[in-house]
Design a protein around this motif. Sequence first.
Motif, PDB file in Angstrom:
ATOM      1  N   ASP A   1      36.727  56.148  40.327  1.00  8.05           N
ATOM      2  CA  ASP A   1      37.365  57.459  40.444  1.00  8.05           C
ATOM      3  C   ASP A   1      38.725  57.388  41.131  1.00  8.05           C
ATOM      4  O   ASP A   1      39.652  58.094  40.745  1.00  8.05           O
ATOM      5  CB  ASP A   1      36.452  58.429  41.209  1.00  8.05           C
ATOM      6  N   GLU A   2      38.873  56.568  42.148  1.00  3.70           N
ATOM      7  CA  GLU A   2      40.117  56.490  42.916  1.00  3.70           C
ATOM      8  C   GLU A   2      40.562  55.037  42.992  1.00  3.70           C
ATOM      9  O   GLU A   2      40.230  54.315  43.930  1.00  3.70           O
ATOM     10  CB  GLU A   2      39.931  57.081  44.319  1.00  3.70           C
ATOM     11  N   ALA A   3      41.279  54.616  41.988  1.00  2.00           N
ATOM     12  CA  ALA A   3      41.783  53.247  41.920  1.00  2.00           C
ATOM     13  C   ALA A   3      43.254  53.223  42.288  1.00  2.00           C
ATOM     14  O   ALA A   3      43.998  54.173  42.017  1.00  2.00           O
ATOM     15  CB  ALA A   3      41.576  52.673  40.524  1.00  2.00           C
ATOM     16  N   ILE A   4      43.684  52.130  42.914  1.00  2.00           N
ATOM     17  CA  ILE A   4      45.091  51.926  43.257  1.00  2.00           C
ATOM     18  C   ILE A   4      45.667  50.907  42.285  1.00  2.00           C
ATOM     19  O   ILE A   4      45.224  49.757  42.239  1.00  2.00           O
ATOM     20  CB  ILE A   4      45.253  51.432  44.703  1.00  2.00           C
ATOM     21  N   LEU A   5      46.640  51.354  41.494  1.00  2.00           N
ATOM     22  CA  LEU A   5      47.318  50.496  40.526  1.00  2.00           C
ATOM     23  C   LEU A   5      48.769  50.352  40.970  1.00  2.00           C
ATOM     24  O   LEU A   5      49.525  51.322  40.971  1.00  2.00           O
ATOM     25  CB  LEU A   5      47.234  51.097  39.124  1.00  2.00           C
ATOM     26  N   ALA A   6      49.148  49.137  41.376  1.00  2.00           N
ATOM     27  CA  ALA A   6      50.480  48.873  41.916  1.00  2.00           C
ATOM     28  C   ALA A   6      51.337  48.177  40.881  1.00  2.00           C
ATOM     29  O   ALA A   6      50.864  47.277  40.184  1.00  2.00           O
ATOM     30  CB  ALA A   6      50.380  48.005  43.172  1.00  2.00           C
ATOM     31  N   PRO A   7      52.628  48.568  40.749  1.00  2.00           N
ATOM     32  CA  PRO A   7      53.521  47.873  39.810  1.00  2.00           C
ATOM     33  C   PRO A   7      53.622  46.387  40.152  1.00  2.00           C
ATOM     34  O   PRO A   7      53.645  46.006  41.332  1.00  2.00           O
ATOM     35  CB  PRO A   7      54.860  48.585  39.999  1.00  2.00           C
TER      36      PRO A   7
ATOM     37  N   LEU B   1      54.877  44.221  56.129  1.00  2.00           N
ATOM     38  CA  LEU B   1      54.298  43.237  55.214  1.00  2.00           C
ATOM     39  C   LEU B   1      52.801  43.455  55.149  1.00  2.00           C
ATOM     40  O   LEU B   1      52.129  43.526  56.179  1.00  2.00           O
ATOM     41  CB  LEU B   1      54.605  41.813  55.676  1.00  2.00           C
ATOM     42  N   ARG B   2      52.265  43.550  53.945  1.00  2.00           N
ATOM     43  CA  ARG B   2      50.829  43.729  53.741  1.00  2.00           C
ATOM     44  C   ARG B   2      50.279  42.575  52.899  1.00  2.00           C
ATOM     45  O   ARG B   2      50.889  42.173  51.902  1.00  2.00           O
ATOM     46  CB  ARG B   2      50.544  45.041  53.002  1.00  2.00           C
ATOM     47  N   GLN B   3      49.130  42.057  53.302  1.00  2.00           N
ATOM     48  CA  GLN B   3      48.382  41.135  52.449  1.00  2.00           C
ATOM     49  C   GLN B   3      47.415  41.958  51.600  1.00  2.00           C
ATOM     50  O   GLN B   3      46.684  42.791  52.133  1.00  2.00           O
ATOM     51  CB  GLN B   3      47.613  40.114  53.288  1.00  2.00           C
ATOM     52  N   VAL B   4      47.440  41.743  50.311  1.00  2.00           N
ATOM     53  CA  VAL B   4      46.652  42.564  49.396  1.00  2.00           C
ATOM     54  C   VAL B   4      45.719  41.676  48.583  1.00  2.00           C
ATOM     55  O   VAL B   4      45.939  40.468  48.435  1.00  2.00           O
ATOM     56  CB  VAL B   4      47.559  43.384  48.455  1.00  2.00           C
ATOM     57  N   THR B   5      44.682  42.311  48.035  1.00  2.00           N
ATOM     58  CA  THR B   5      43.743  41.644  47.129  1.00  2.00           C
ATOM     59  C   THR B   5      43.828  42.330  45.781  1.00  2.00           C
ATOM     60  O   THR B   5      43.625  43.547  45.686  1.00  2.00           O
ATOM     61  CB  THR B   5      42.305  41.736  47.664  1.00  2.00           C
ATOM     62  N   VAL B   6      44.173  41.559  44.750  1.00  2.00           N
ATOM     63  CA  VAL B   6      44.310  42.107  43.401  1.00  2.00           C
ATOM     64  C   VAL B   6      43.188  41.543  42.541  1.00  2.00           C
ATOM     65  O   VAL B   6      42.815  40.372  42.657  1.00  2.00           O
ATOM     66  CB  VAL B   6      45.695  41.785  42.806  1.00  2.00           C
ATOM     67  N   ASP B   7      42.636  42.419  41.701  1.00  2.00           N
ATOM     68  CA  ASP B   7      41.518  42.016  40.841  1.00  2.00           C
ATOM     69  C   ASP B   7      41.981  41.540  39.476  1.00  2.00           C
ATOM     70  O   ASP B   7      41.555  40.505  38.987  1.00  2.00           O
ATOM     71  CB  ASP B   7      40.540  43.186  40.678  1.00  2.00           C
ATOM     72  N   ARG B   8      42.857  42.301  38.835  1.00  2.00           N
ATOM     73  CA  ARG B   8      43.272  41.996  37.466  1.00  2.00           C
ATOM     74  C   ARG B   8      44.508  42.799  37.124  1.00  2.00           C
ATOM     75  O   ARG B   8      44.885  43.718  37.843  1.00  2.00           O
ATOM     76  CB  ARG B   8      42.151  42.318  36.481  1.00  2.00           C
ATOM     77  N   THR B   9      45.114  42.443  36.003  1.00  3.21           N
ATOM     78  CA  THR B   9      46.270  43.193  35.525  1.00  3.21           C
ATOM     79  C   THR B   9      45.802  44.350  34.651  1.00  3.21           C
ATOM     80  O   THR B   9      44.822  44.242  33.919  1.00  3.21           O
ATOM     81  CB  THR B   9      47.220  42.297  34.713  1.00  3.21           C
ATOM     82  N   VAL B  10      46.541  45.440  34.737  1.00  5.39           N
ATOM     83  CA  VAL B  10      46.292  46.625  33.911  1.00  5.39           C
ATOM     84  C   VAL B  10      47.639  46.997  33.303  1.00  5.39           C
ATOM     85  O   VAL B  10      48.420  47.733  33.896  1.00  5.39           O
ATOM     86  CB  VAL B  10      45.719  47.788  34.739  1.00  5.39           C
ATOM     87  N   GLY B  11      47.940  46.459  32.130  1.00  4.87           N
ATOM     88  CA  GLY B  11      49.258  46.668  31.543  1.00  4.87           C
ATOM     89  C   GLY B  11      50.313  45.989  32.396  1.00  4.87           C
ATOM     90  O   GLY B  11      50.306  44.777  32.590  1.00  4.87           O
ATOM     91  N   SER B  12      51.253  46.761  32.954  1.00  5.06           N
ATOM     92  CA  SER B  12      52.317  46.222  33.807  1.00  5.06           C
ATOM     93  C   SER B  12      52.006  46.421  35.280  1.00  5.06           C
ATOM     94  O   SER B  12      52.904  46.333  36.114  1.00  5.06           O
ATOM     95  CB  SER B  12      53.649  46.901  33.464  1.00  5.06           C
ATOM     96  N   ARG B  13      50.748  46.675  35.608  1.00  7.33           N
ATOM     97  CA  ARG B  13      50.379  46.922  36.995  1.00  7.33           C
ATOM     98  C   ARG B  13      49.215  46.025  37.415  1.00  7.33           C
ATOM     99  O   ARG B  13      48.528  45.437  36.590  1.00  7.33           O
ATOM    100  CB  ARG B  13      50.004  48.401  37.183  1.00  7.33           C
ATOM    101  N   TRP B  14      49.023  45.945  38.729  1.00  9.12           N
ATOM    102  CA  TRP B  14      47.900  45.229  39.311  1.00  9.12           C
ATOM    103  C   TRP B  14      46.869  46.231  39.807  1.00  9.12           C
ATOM    104  O   TRP B  14      47.223  47.251  40.409  1.00  9.12           O
ATOM    105  CB  TRP B  14      48.356  44.377  40.502  1.00  9.12           C
ATOM    106  N   LEU B  15      45.592  45.915  39.579  1.00 10.28           N
ATOM    107  CA  LEU B  15      44.523  46.689  40.184  1.00 10.28           C
ATOM    108  C   LEU B  15      44.285  46.117  41.581  1.00 10.28           C
ATOM    109  O   LEU B  15      43.858  44.972  41.734  1.00 10.28           O
ATOM    110  CB  LEU B  15      43.249  46.605  39.344  1.00 10.28           C
ATOM    111  N   VAL B  16      44.557  46.924  42.605  1.00  9.24           N
ATOM    112  CA  VAL B  16      44.481  46.480  43.995  1.00  9.24           C
ATOM    113  C   VAL B  16      43.183  46.988  44.600  1.00  9.24           C
ATOM    114  O   VAL B  16      42.894  48.192  44.577  1.00  9.24           O
ATOM    115  CB  VAL B  16      45.686  46.992  44.808  1.00  9.24           C
ATOM    116  N   SER B  17      42.400  46.071  45.160  1.00  9.20           N
ATOM    117  CA  SER B  17      41.141  46.456  45.793  1.00  9.20           C
ATOM    118  C   SER B  17      41.265  46.559  47.312  1.00  9.20           C
ATOM    119  O   SER B  17      40.528  47.318  47.945  1.00  9.20           O
ATOM    120  CB  SER B  17      40.037  45.460  45.430  1.00  9.20           C
ATOM    121  N   GLU B  18      42.191  45.834  47.920  1.00 17.43           N
ATOM    122  CA  GLU B  18      42.369  45.870  49.366  1.00 17.43           C
ATOM    123  C   GLU B  18      43.842  45.712  49.704  1.00 17.43           C
ATOM    124  O   GLU B  18      44.588  45.029  48.989  1.00 17.43           O
ATOM    125  CB  GLU B  18      41.569  44.756  50.062  1.00 17.43           C
TER     126      GLU B  18
END
Length: 379
Positions: free
Chosen positions: A290-296, A321-338
Amino acid sequence: MSPIFARTALVPLFVSAALGLGGCRSEASPPAAEQGPPVVGVVTLQAEPFTMTSELPGRTAAYRVAEVRPQVNGIIQKRLFREGSDVAAGQQLYQVDDAVYQSALKSAQAQQLSSKSLADRYELLIKEQAVSRQAYDEARAAKLQAEASLERAQIDLRYTRVLAPISGRIGRSAASEGSLASIGQATAMATIQQIDPIYVDVTQPARDLLALRRDLNEGRLQRAGDNAARVTLELEDGSAYGHAGELEFSEVSVDAGTGSVVLRAVFPNPDRVLMPGMFVRAQLVAGTRDEAILAPQQGITRTPRGTATALVVNQDDVVELRQVTVDRTVGSRWLVSEGLQAGDRLVTEGLQFVQPGTQVKAVPAQNVTAAAPTAAKEG
């Protein structure tokens, strides 16, 4: 005037001239202008619904397969179907020569009639004790044996009519008129395949299946439907198949050679577009968030060690500076979990001019398009 005096008198004049020129140059230079904070382009992240779709390779398989084999010995007299046509369960496909079986049936009927007559006569005589009990029992046993022989003769005669065991599409015939049909022969006379509905077997890495189950169990991902997961197909020529299917089951073991699990989906196939053995690509809708963060992707970088990082402008217009966790690409964006959340201002332009702790001026980024997909495809 002596030459020494003349040289001495000229020194103050040169010094005065030099000082005068230096003073003019100093007055002509303007003061240095003060520079403002660097300008960076940012994207304000928003939470949005997200559908997880796994794209997996697969092959089609018949829903049911039946091999047509003879159950009696004999010469095939007729073939009663057209190769490649649809046949119905119980439809006659071949006719085996039944002359011998007709004769055997008549013989069995005569034997059954004789033994029944004898057994009935002995049943009357046993009441009057005109025959022994042993003779009566033997007559009854002969009657039952004759009935069994008659039933077997009727079955053999019925088997001379080779019938279709299931409904489906029949392939080419391996038997023709005049050929010999034998019980237990290695080659089937024909094969029938039911292809409406039809199976699609796809393979998924076991690690992806484990990650999907973990996300579902921990609540990060909700199931896409109340029942089975929905599946769509892309054919070999790149076109989309017009009917959606449902995931029926997953294999209970992992292939030791490939580390993958077989998933089986069932699809309607009323137009017979899908044929057994075709290669397809299946899109499996596994769940929703329901609430996903998709980052360019322009705002996510990686360190030499491979850690994903992002620069974010905080409320004081200072870069963090943030360390992030990305799961997969969604088109031109990253699905960010953390690492990122809704409302964060992600830097996508001017990354090379700033570093953590820098005071900046944030403006809307121009290198990111507004439209983006909300469904992820995992290849």
